[in-house]
Design a protein around this motif. Structure first.
Motif, PDB file in Angstrom:
ATOM      1  N   LEU A 129       0.836  -1.196   0.000  1.00 60.56           N
ATOM      2  CA  LEU A 129       0.000   0.000   0.000  1.00 60.56           C
ATOM      3  C   LEU A 129       0.872   1.247   0.000  1.00 60.56           C
ATOM      4  O   LEU A 129       0.676   2.148  -0.831  1.00 60.56           O
ATOM      5  CB  LEU A 129      -0.941   0.012   1.212  1.00 60.56           C
ATOM      6  N   ALA A 130       1.830   1.305   0.891  1.00 60.68           N
ATOM      7  CA  ALA A 130       2.692   2.490   0.997  1.00 60.68           C
ATOM      8  C   ALA A 130       3.466   2.728  -0.300  1.00 60.68           C
ATOM      9  O   ALA A 130       3.517   3.857  -0.806  1.00 60.68           O
ATOM     10  CB  ALA A 130       3.652   2.341   2.170  1.00 60.68           C
ATOM     11  N   GLU A 131       4.049   1.684  -0.853  1.00 55.65           N
ATOM     12  CA  GLU A 131       4.849   1.824  -2.073  1.00 55.65           C
ATOM     13  C   GLU A 131       3.989   2.202  -3.276  1.00 55.65           C
ATOM     14  O   GLU A 131       4.346   3.095  -4.047  1.00 55.65           O
ATOM     15  CB  GLU A 131       5.603   0.521  -2.354  1.00 55.65           C
ATOM     16  N   GLU A 132       2.853   1.529  -3.448  1.00 60.10           N
ATOM     17  CA  GLU A 132       2.008   1.792  -4.605  1.00 60.10           C
ATOM     18  C   GLU A 132       1.372   3.176  -4.529  1.00 60.10           C
ATOM     19  O   GLU A 132       1.291   3.875  -5.540  1.00 60.10           O
ATOM     20  CB  GLU A 132       0.933   0.706  -4.730  1.00 60.10           C
ATOM     21  N   GLN A 133       0.951   3.583  -3.337  1.00 67.04           N
ATOM     22  CA  GLN A 133       0.379   4.916  -3.211  1.00 67.04           C
ATOM     23  C   GLN A 133       1.435   5.989  -3.453  1.00 67.04           C
ATOM     24  O   GLN A 133       1.160   6.976  -4.140  1.00 67.04           O
ATOM     25  CB  GLN A 133      -0.277   5.101  -1.843  1.00 67.04           C
ATOM     26  N   ALA A 134       2.627   5.809  -2.913  1.00 69.83           N
ATOM     27  CA  ALA A 134       3.689   6.802  -3.108  1.00 69.83           C
ATOM     28  C   ALA A 134       4.027   6.943  -4.592  1.00 69.83           C
ATOM     29  O   ALA A 134       4.174   8.064  -5.099  1.00 69.83           O
ATOM     30  CB  ALA A 134       4.934   6.402  -2.312  1.00 69.83           C
ATOM     31  N   LYS A 135       4.118   5.834  -5.279  1.00 71.74           N
ATOM     32  CA  LYS A 135       4.416   5.864  -6.720  1.00 71.74           C
ATOM     33  C   LYS A 135       3.301   6.574  -7.490  1.00 71.74           C
ATOM     34  O   LYS A 135       3.558   7.414  -8.350  1.00 71.74           O
ATOM     35  CB  LYS A 135       4.594   4.430  -7.237  1.00 71.74           C
ATOM     36  N   SER A 136       2.054   6.250  -7.149  1.00 69.52           N
ATOM     37  CA  SER A 136       0.923   6.866  -7.828  1.00 69.52           C
ATOM     38  C   SER A 136       0.826   8.359  -7.524  1.00 69.52           C
ATOM     39  O   SER A 136       0.584   9.163  -8.426  1.00 69.52           O
ATOM     40  CB  SER A 136      -0.371   6.163  -7.416  1.00 69.52           C
ATOM     41  N   LEU A 137       1.012   8.730  -6.278  1.00 67.03           N
ATOM     42  CA  LEU A 137       0.973  10.145  -5.901  1.00 67.03           C
ATOM     43  C   LEU A 137       2.016  10.942  -6.681  1.00 67.03           C
ATOM     44  O   LEU A 137       1.731  12.030  -7.190  1.00 67.03           O
ATOM     45  CB  LEU A 137       1.199  10.304  -4.396  1.00 67.03           C
ATOM     46  N   ALA A 138       3.220  10.394  -6.793  1.00 66.57           N
ATOM     47  CA  ALA A 138       4.295  11.077  -7.508  1.00 66.57           C
ATOM     48  C   ALA A 138       3.991  11.195  -9.002  1.00 66.57           C
ATOM     49  O   ALA A 138       4.279  12.219  -9.620  1.00 66.57           O
ATOM     50  CB  ALA A 138       5.617  10.337  -7.292  1.00 66.57           C
ATOM     51  N   ALA A 139       3.385  10.163  -9.560  1.00 65.45           N
ATOM     52  CA  ALA A 139       3.120  10.134 -11.003  1.00 65.45           C
ATOM     53  C   ALA A 139       1.909  10.981 -11.401  1.00 65.45           C
ATOM     54  O   ALA A 139       1.759  11.309 -12.581  1.00 65.45           O
ATOM     55  CB  ALA A 139       2.918   8.696 -11.462  1.00 65.45           C
ATOM     56  N   ASN A 154       0.754  13.918  -9.638  1.00 62.15           N
ATOM     57  CA  ASN A 154       0.703  15.199  -8.927  1.00 62.15           C
ATOM     58  C   ASN A 154      -0.314  15.139  -7.781  1.00 62.15           C
ATOM     59  O   ASN A 154      -1.272  15.908  -7.734  1.00 62.15           O
ATOM     60  CB  ASN A 154       0.385  16.349  -9.893  1.00 62.15           C
ATOM     61  N   ASN A 155      -0.091  14.168  -6.887  1.00 67.84           N
ATOM     62  CA  ASN A 155      -0.950  13.969  -5.717  1.00 67.84           C
ATOM     63  C   ASN A 155      -2.408  13.698  -6.085  1.00 67.84           C
ATOM     64  O   ASN A 155      -3.325  14.256  -5.503  1.00 67.84           O
ATOM     65  CB  ASN A 155      -0.836  15.146  -4.748  1.00 67.84           C
ATOM     66  N   TRP A 156      -2.591  12.853  -7.087  1.00 60.88           N
ATOM     67  CA  TRP A 156      -3.921  12.426  -7.549  1.00 60.88           C
ATOM     68  C   TRP A 156      -4.763  13.605  -8.006  1.00 60.88           C
ATOM     69  O   TRP A 156      -5.969  13.692  -7.763  1.00 60.88           O
ATOM     70  CB  TRP A 156      -4.643  11.618  -6.463  1.00 60.88           C
ATOM     71  N   GLU A 157      -4.111  14.480  -8.741  1.00 62.58           N
ATOM     72  CA  GLU A 157      -4.766  15.675  -9.279  1.00 62.58           C
ATOM     73  C   GLU A 157      -5.994  15.334 -10.127  1.00 62.58           C
ATOM     74  O   GLU A 157      -6.946  16.100 -10.206  1.00 62.58           O
ATOM     75  CB  GLU A 157      -3.725  16.448 -10.108  1.00 62.58           C
ATOM     76  N   HIS A 158      -5.966  14.167 -10.774  1.00 63.15           N
ATOM     77  CA  HIS A 158      -7.037  13.751 -11.681  1.00 63.15           C
ATOM     78  C   HIS A 158      -8.321  13.309 -10.964  1.00 63.15           C
ATOM     79  O   HIS A 158      -9.349  13.133 -11.606  1.00 63.15           O
ATOM     80  CB  HIS A 158      -6.538  12.579 -12.550  1.00 63.15           C
ATOM     81  N   VAL A 159      -8.274  13.147  -9.668  1.00 65.14           N
ATOM     82  CA  VAL A 159      -9.401  12.585  -8.925  1.00 65.14           C
ATOM     83  C   VAL A 159     -10.386  13.677  -8.513  1.00 65.14           C
ATOM     84  O   VAL A 159      -9.994  14.694  -7.949  1.00 65.14           O
ATOM     85  CB  VAL A 159      -8.897  11.831  -7.671  1.00 65.14           C
ATOM     86  N   ASP A 160     -11.656  13.440  -8.793  1.00 59.88           N
ATOM     87  CA  ASP A 160     -12.735  14.310  -8.328  1.00 59.88           C
ATOM     88  C   ASP A 160     -13.029  13.867  -6.892  1.00 59.88           C
ATOM     89  O   ASP A 160     -13.866  12.992  -6.646  1.00 59.88           O
ATOM     90  CB  ASP A 160     -13.962  14.159  -9.222  1.00 59.88           C
ATOM     91  N   ARG A 161     -12.325  14.455  -5.945  1.00 63.03           N
ATOM     92  CA  ARG A 161     -12.399  14.020  -4.551  1.00 63.03           C
ATOM     93  C   ARG A 161     -13.786  14.203  -3.959  1.00 63.03           C
ATOM     94  O   ARG A 161     -14.241  13.376  -3.169  1.00 63.03           O
ATOM     95  CB  ARG A 161     -11.338  14.735  -3.722  1.00 63.03           C
TER      96      ARG A 161
END
Length: 140
Positions: free
Chosen positions: A18-28, A30-37
């Motif tokens: 979880l930690a590794e996959e989330q960190a990689k995704s966040l970096a790729a 821009n902190n999940w900019e694409h997500v309609d939170r």
């Protein structure tokens, strides 16, 4: 007792994934900019209310209807990134171990976080149940 040690190793692997996959995704992304939170939180709110109703009604984590709700949970999570089985189980561990996340989930029902965690583990263990995400456009 041997299974407890195996379980702990598996849970550690899930937390790490979880930690590794989330960190990689966040970096790729821009902190999940694409997500309609806002939409994600609305969809999770509706879903958690539905899961709480099944829990209140005596359903079990492995029941088909509960597993269909977990599939929706997984699809919402996929709006951020597609977690591996281990990372998805790690998410359920995070919900249970983080005080704020536990309080948030259990605000829907006092046993929701544990019930959802058990249901997520069933979902992740089912080979056919753990299909690729429906996609970033998936809605609950």
């Amino acid at each position: 007792m041997g299974t407890g040690a195996v379980g702990n190793n598996y849970e550690d692997e899930c937390r790490r994934s979880l930690a590794e996959e989330q960190a990689k995704s966040l970096a790729a992304t821009n902190n999940w900019e694409h997500v309609d939170r806002e939409r994600v939180h609305q969809d999770w709110d509706v879903l958690y209310r539905e899961i709480a109703a099944f829990l209140e009604g005596g359903s079990l984590p492995g029941d088909q209807q509960v597993q269909e709700l977990v599939r929706r949970h997984f699809d919402i999570a996929c709006r951020f990134y597609t977690p591996s089985r281990e990372a998805y189980v790690g998410m359920s561990l995070f919900y249970a171990e983080d005080e704020a996340m536990r309080a948030f989930h259990d605000s829907y029902h006092p046993g929701l976080v544990d019930f959802l965690g058990a249901a997520i583990k069933v979902f992740a263990e089912q080979g056919s149940g753990f299909a690729p995400c429906a996609g970033a456009e998936a809605s609950a």
